[in-house]
Scaffold this motif. Sequence first.
Motif, PDB file in Angstrom:
ATOM      1  N   MET A 362       0.488  51.069 169.897  1.00 56.21           N
ATOM      2  CA  MET A 362       1.303  50.083 170.615  1.00 56.21           C
ATOM      3  C   MET A 362       0.781  49.809 172.019  1.00 56.21           C
ATOM      4  SD  MET A 362       5.246  50.714 169.390  1.00 56.21           S
ATOM      5  CE  MET A 362       5.351  52.481 169.550  1.00 56.21           C
ATOM      6  N   THR A 363       0.099  50.778 172.591  1.00 54.63           N
ATOM      7  CA  THR A 363      -0.468  50.575 173.935  1.00 54.63           C
ATOM      8  C   THR A 363      -1.918  50.126 173.884  1.00 54.63           C
ATOM      9  OG1 THR A 363      -0.921  52.963 174.044  1.00 54.63           O
ATOM     10  CG2 THR A 363       1.092  52.181 175.113  1.00 54.63           C
ATOM     11  N   GLY A 364      -2.473  49.951 172.676  1.00 56.79           N
ATOM     12  CA  GLY A 364      -3.827  49.421 172.532  1.00 56.79           C
ATOM     13  C   GLY A 364      -4.928  50.446 172.645  1.00 56.79           C
ATOM     14  N   VAL A 365      -4.615  51.716 172.437  1.00 56.06           N
ATOM     15  CA  VAL A 365      -5.626  52.777 172.541  1.00 56.06           C
ATOM     16  C   VAL A 365      -6.369  52.922 171.203  1.00 56.06           C
ATOM     17  CG1 VAL A 365      -6.021  55.248 172.908  1.00 56.06           C
ATOM     18  CG2 VAL A 365      -4.299  54.037 174.276  1.00 56.06           C
ATOM     19  N   ASP A 366      -7.647  52.648 171.191  1.00 54.51           N
ATOM     20  CA  ASP A 366      -8.531  52.856 170.023  1.00 54.51           C
ATOM     21  C   ASP A 366      -8.022  52.208 168.738  1.00 54.51           C
ATOM     22  OD1 ASP A 366     -10.264  54.311 171.581  1.00 54.51           O
ATOM     23  OD2 ASP A 366      -9.420  56.261 171.043  1.00 54.51           O
ATOM     24  N   VAL A 370     -11.560  53.781 163.433  1.00 47.99           N
ATOM     25  CA  VAL A 370     -10.932  54.470 162.307  1.00 47.99           C
ATOM     26  C   VAL A 370     -10.055  55.591 162.856  1.00 47.99           C
ATOM     27  CG1 VAL A 370     -11.324  55.846 160.244  1.00 47.99           C
ATOM     28  CG2 VAL A 370     -12.859  53.947 160.772  1.00 47.99           C
ATOM     29  N   SER A 371      -8.804  55.638 162.402  1.00 48.30           N
ATOM     30  CA  SER A 371      -7.882  56.665 162.880  1.00 48.30           C
ATOM     31  C   SER A 371      -8.107  57.965 162.106  1.00 48.30           C
ATOM     32  CB  SER A 371      -6.429  56.209 162.709  1.00 48.30           C
ATOM     33  OG  SER A 371      -5.544  57.283 162.934  1.00 48.30           O
ATOM     34  N   THR A 372      -8.565  58.986 162.807  1.00 54.01           N
ATOM     35  CA  THR A 372      -8.778  60.288 162.143  1.00 54.01           C
ATOM     36  C   THR A 372      -7.439  60.858 161.692  1.00 54.01           C
ATOM     37  OG1 THR A 372      -8.708  61.363 164.315  1.00 54.01           O
ATOM     38  CG2 THR A 372     -10.890  60.815 163.410  1.00 54.01           C
ATOM     39  N   TYR A 373      -6.365  60.542 162.427  1.00 54.10           N
ATOM     40  CA  TYR A 373      -5.037  61.049 162.035  1.00 54.10           C
ATOM     41  C   TYR A 373      -4.634  60.469 160.676  1.00 54.10           C
ATOM     42  CZ  TYR A 373      -0.064  62.035 161.944  1.00 54.10           C
ATOM     43  OH  TYR A 373       1.191  62.479 161.567  1.00 54.10           O
ATOM     44  N   GLN A 394      -1.499  49.683 162.832  1.00 53.03           N
ATOM     45  CA  GLN A 394      -2.835  49.518 163.416  1.00 53.03           C
ATOM     46  C   GLN A 394      -3.339  48.098 163.181  1.00 53.03           C
ATOM     47  OE1 GLN A 394      -5.849  52.271 162.038  1.00 53.03           O
ATOM     48  NE2 GLN A 394      -7.321  51.636 163.597  1.00 53.03           N
ATOM     49  N   SER A 395      -3.118  47.581 161.983  1.00 54.23           N
ATOM     50  CA  SER A 395      -3.558  46.220 161.660  1.00 54.23           C
ATOM     51  C   SER A 395      -2.860  45.179 162.535  1.00 54.23           C
ATOM     52  CB  SER A 395      -3.277  45.921 160.179  1.00 54.23           C
ATOM     53  OG  SER A 395      -3.599  44.588 159.861  1.00 54.23           O
ATOM     54  N   VAL A 396      -1.539  45.320 162.707  1.00 53.13           N
ATOM     55  CA  VAL A 396      -0.760  44.363 163.504  1.00 53.13           C
ATOM     56  C   VAL A 396      -1.207  44.397 164.963  1.00 53.13           C
ATOM     57  CG1 VAL A 396       1.548  43.848 164.398  1.00 53.13           C
ATOM     58  CG2 VAL A 396       1.245  44.338 161.976  1.00 53.13           C
ATOM     59  N   CYS A 397      -1.445  45.603 165.495  1.00 50.14           N
ATOM     60  CA  CYS A 397      -1.826  45.738 166.910  1.00 50.14           C
ATOM     61  C   CYS A 397      -3.273  45.357 167.175  1.00 50.14           C
ATOM     62  CB  CYS A 397      -1.591  47.178 167.388  1.00 50.14           C
ATOM     63  SG  CYS A 397       0.149  47.646 167.449  1.00 50.14           S
ATOM     64  N   ASN A 399      -4.991  42.868 165.263  1.00 52.52           N
ATOM     65  CA  ASN A 399      -5.326  41.605 164.597  1.00 52.52           C
ATOM     66  C   ASN A 399      -6.189  41.852 163.360  1.00 52.52           C
ATOM     67  OD1 ASN A 399      -5.212  38.803 164.311  1.00 52.52           O
ATOM     68  ND2 ASN A 399      -7.242  38.546 165.237  1.00 52.52           N
ATOM     69  N   GLY A 400      -5.840  42.904 162.620  1.00 52.06           N
ATOM     70  CA  GLY A 400      -6.552  43.218 161.388  1.00 52.06           C
ATOM     71  C   GLY A 400      -7.399  44.472 161.488  1.00 52.06           C
ATOM     72  N   LEU A 401      -7.860  44.924 160.324  1.00 54.13           N
ATOM     73  CA  LEU A 401      -8.721  46.105 160.248  1.00 54.13           C
ATOM     74  C   LEU A 401     -10.130  45.673 159.851  1.00 54.13           C
ATOM     75  CD1 LEU A 401      -6.342  48.464 158.227  1.00 54.13           C
ATOM     76  CD2 LEU A 401      -6.649  48.403 160.704  1.00 54.13           C
ATOM     77  N   LYS A 402     -11.095  46.444 160.254  1.00 59.39           N
ATOM     78  CA  LYS A 402     -12.473  46.140 159.860  1.00 59.39           C
ATOM     79  C   LYS A 402     -12.584  46.229 158.344  1.00 59.39           C
ATOM     80  CE  LYS A 402     -14.481  47.515 164.252  1.00 59.39           C
ATOM     81  NZ  LYS A 402     -15.283  48.481 165.007  1.00 59.39           N
ATOM     82  N   GLN A 403     -13.335  45.321 157.756  1.00 56.98           N
ATOM     83  CA  GLN A 403     -13.344  45.141 156.306  1.00 56.98           C
ATOM     84  C   GLN A 403     -13.613  46.438 155.543  1.00 56.98           C
ATOM     85  OE1 GLN A 403     -14.773  41.550 154.951  1.00 56.98           O
ATOM     86  NE2 GLN A 403     -13.996  41.989 152.922  1.00 56.98           N
ATOM     87  N   LYS A 404     -14.491  47.262 156.014  1.00 52.55           N
ATOM     88  CA  LYS A 404     -14.859  48.456 155.233  1.00 52.55           C
ATOM     89  C   LYS A 404     -13.732  49.479 155.187  1.00 52.55           C
ATOM     90  CE  LYS A 404     -17.246  50.738 159.111  1.00 52.55           C
ATOM     91  NZ  LYS A 404     -18.488  51.351 159.551  1.00 52.55           N
ATOM     92  N   HIS A 405     -12.734  49.312 156.084  1.00 49.72           N
ATOM     93  CA  HIS A 405     -11.622  50.262 156.095  1.00 49.72           C
ATOM     94  C   HIS A 405     -10.362  49.698 155.444  1.00 49.72           C
ATOM     95  CE1 HIS A 405     -14.127  52.602 158.657  1.00 49.72           C
ATOM     96  NE2 HIS A 405     -14.073  51.735 159.656  1.00 49.72           N
ATOM     97  N   LEU A 406     -10.445  48.443 154.936  1.00 47.43           N
ATOM     98  CA  LEU A 406      -9.233  47.801 154.431  1.00 47.43           C
ATOM     99  C   LEU A 406      -9.009  48.111 152.959  1.00 47.43           C
ATOM    100  CD1 LEU A 406      -6.920  45.863 155.127  1.00 47.43           C
ATOM    101  CD2 LEU A 406      -8.373  43.983 154.381  1.00 47.43           C
ATOM    102  N   LEU A 407      -7.837  48.643 152.659  1.00 46.70           N
ATOM    103  CA  LEU A 407      -7.460  48.905 151.278  1.00 46.70           C
ATOM    104  C   LEU A 407      -7.024  47.577 150.641  1.00 46.70           C
ATOM    105  CD1 LEU A 407      -5.271  52.044 151.976  1.00 46.70           C
ATOM    106  CD2 LEU A 407      -7.578  52.055 151.069  1.00 46.70           C
ATOM    107  N   THR A 408      -7.199  47.446 149.338  1.00 47.75           N
ATOM    108  CA  THR A 408      -6.786  46.215 148.660  1.00 47.75           C
ATOM    109  C   THR A 408      -5.309  46.330 148.309  1.00 47.75           C
ATOM    110  OG1 THR A 408      -8.998  46.093 147.734  1.00 47.75           O
ATOM    111  CG2 THR A 408      -7.359  44.635 146.775  1.00 47.75           C
ATOM    112  N   LEU A 409      -4.472  45.886 149.197  1.00 51.71           N
ATOM    113  CA  LEU A 409      -3.022  45.943 149.004  1.00 51.71           C
ATOM    114  C   LEU A 409      -2.489  44.532 149.226  1.00 51.71           C
ATOM    115  CD1 LEU A 409      -2.749  49.206 150.989  1.00 51.71           C
ATOM    116  CD2 LEU A 409      -2.006  49.011 148.634  1.00 51.71           C
TER     117      LEU A 409
END
Length: 566
Positions: A362-366, A370-373, A394-397, A399-409
């Motif tokens: 929410m504060t824009g940190v990293d 890729v979130s290790t958590y 993470q996606s909302v904050c 503006n999306g996720l990098k393609q290689k990390h995006l699950l097909t949902l």
Amino acid sequence: MASHLFCGRVNLNILREAARKDLREFLDKCSGSKAIVWDEYLTGPFGLIAQYSLLKEHEVEKMFTLKGGRIPTAAVKNIVFFVRPRLELMDIIAENVKSLLCEQRLKEKGVLNSFMNIDEYILDLIPYDGDLLSMESEGSFRECYLENDQTSLYHAAKGLMTLQALYGTIPQIFGKGECARHVANMMLRMKREFAGSHSQILPVFDSLLLLDRNVDLLTPLATQLTYEGLIDEIFGITNGYVKLPPEKFAQKKAGEGGKDLPTEPKKLQLNSAEELYAEIRDKNFNAVGAALSKKAKIISAAFEERHNAKTVGEIKQFVSQLPHMQAARSSLANHTSIAELIKDITTSEVFFDSLTVEQEFMTGVDTDKVSTYIEDCIAQKDPLIKIMRLVCMQSVCNNGLKQKHLLTLKNLEKVGLLKTQNSMRNNYPTIRKTLKLWMEDANEQNPNDVSYVYSGYAPLSVRLAQVLARPGWRSIEEVLKMLPGPHFEERQTLPTGLHKKRQSGENRTTLVFFLGGVTFAEIAALRFLSNMEESGNEYIIATTKLINGTSWIRSLMDNPEENPTT
């Protein structure tokens, strides 16, 4: 008596009584003894407007739950089905809405002529509390954004027309989002169609704010940190009731040890009729312990007063206060137990780590890494919905996720919760700064800003309501353009003589309608604004559904029963 509906700026018991009157008339269409067969989902919402005593007065002798198999035999003249208009329910022969598809299914089954009467009982907006209305339409967000089904929007418009018939025409309508625009258009069209039947009631509401849920996708994903919000997050509040682990509420007698502990969940009603709950429900959970301690001292001192009662009059006065004092002590015991249950979770390392990651997003940190958590949560096979809430946040904050990390949902992608990152600029940092969505050092004990409900994060939806009231949306035109859907203002003309003359210092009353769901934390934030002396506004909240992040994500799953939350 629904005493909790009288206490707000607007007497919502008028709406409840109108619904009860319609229900009586509906039941009386079938003269003679009756058995009701209930769509199980409807029993909770109906329980908010009528108890069994009302049904009994209108010759209801038996009640059954709609399920597969034959209905139990009942020596009554009429069988009345109360169901939602769902084809799968037609397969077990029941229906309450004039839907051609539903009637066709009954016709195909060869049973349509078995019904003496197929009619519609309209219950669009249900009063939940003195400042809260809900349609309890569980699939509204999914229907609007996945299935392109605007049925719930039509019912929202109809519900607002009913409100205007009871409380007067709402002069100003503001909105943000495609669904908001649709609802406003339907309202205005309905008003034109019934041009000769304008409400002759002095308006109670000064304005209506229609907000699409997808204008603020972030807020429901975040963990609510108010007392009521955490009860909903952890245990779930359904139709104003919560079910809690029974062992925490067992009455232990001396010498009995732990035998015969109850096995049925403890069911408690939660609304403002309970004095203590009304006082603590909207507090940040970190401020609840001190409030309970203070209340315990007050109650203890009140019971000690019995020693000071000397005269017959003093004793009589103490005895007259005893039922209220005992109810207060019971309420304190219940909420102390609930607070202990919540604290067991909020003080855990798992809760703290998850909350830390949420606040970093929410504060824009990293947010672009890729979130290790999240990876660890996946490796540990944590509940799927917990993982999805974090991934969507993470996606909302970002503006999306990098393609290689995006699950097909596909469902989450379709409604905008998940998307592939593209070259377009991420507007969230600008929105966050302009609307002050993150406030450092939020005061949880004595809040001075709505951000206390998430310990630093101010719900975007509530900030929009706050800015609309003062200084107005023109001050944030650029931000509004960054958010999904159009923003608009409409004015409804009032009949002659019904223009409100505002007294000096009198607050404006705004109805905020969330299309697609609202969280208890957002409700708490709006109540906080209502109670601020300088705000000049009091808010009544309406919604298609009361939600939290878990129930919201589950509503978007095709087979939620295959994806347990725990």
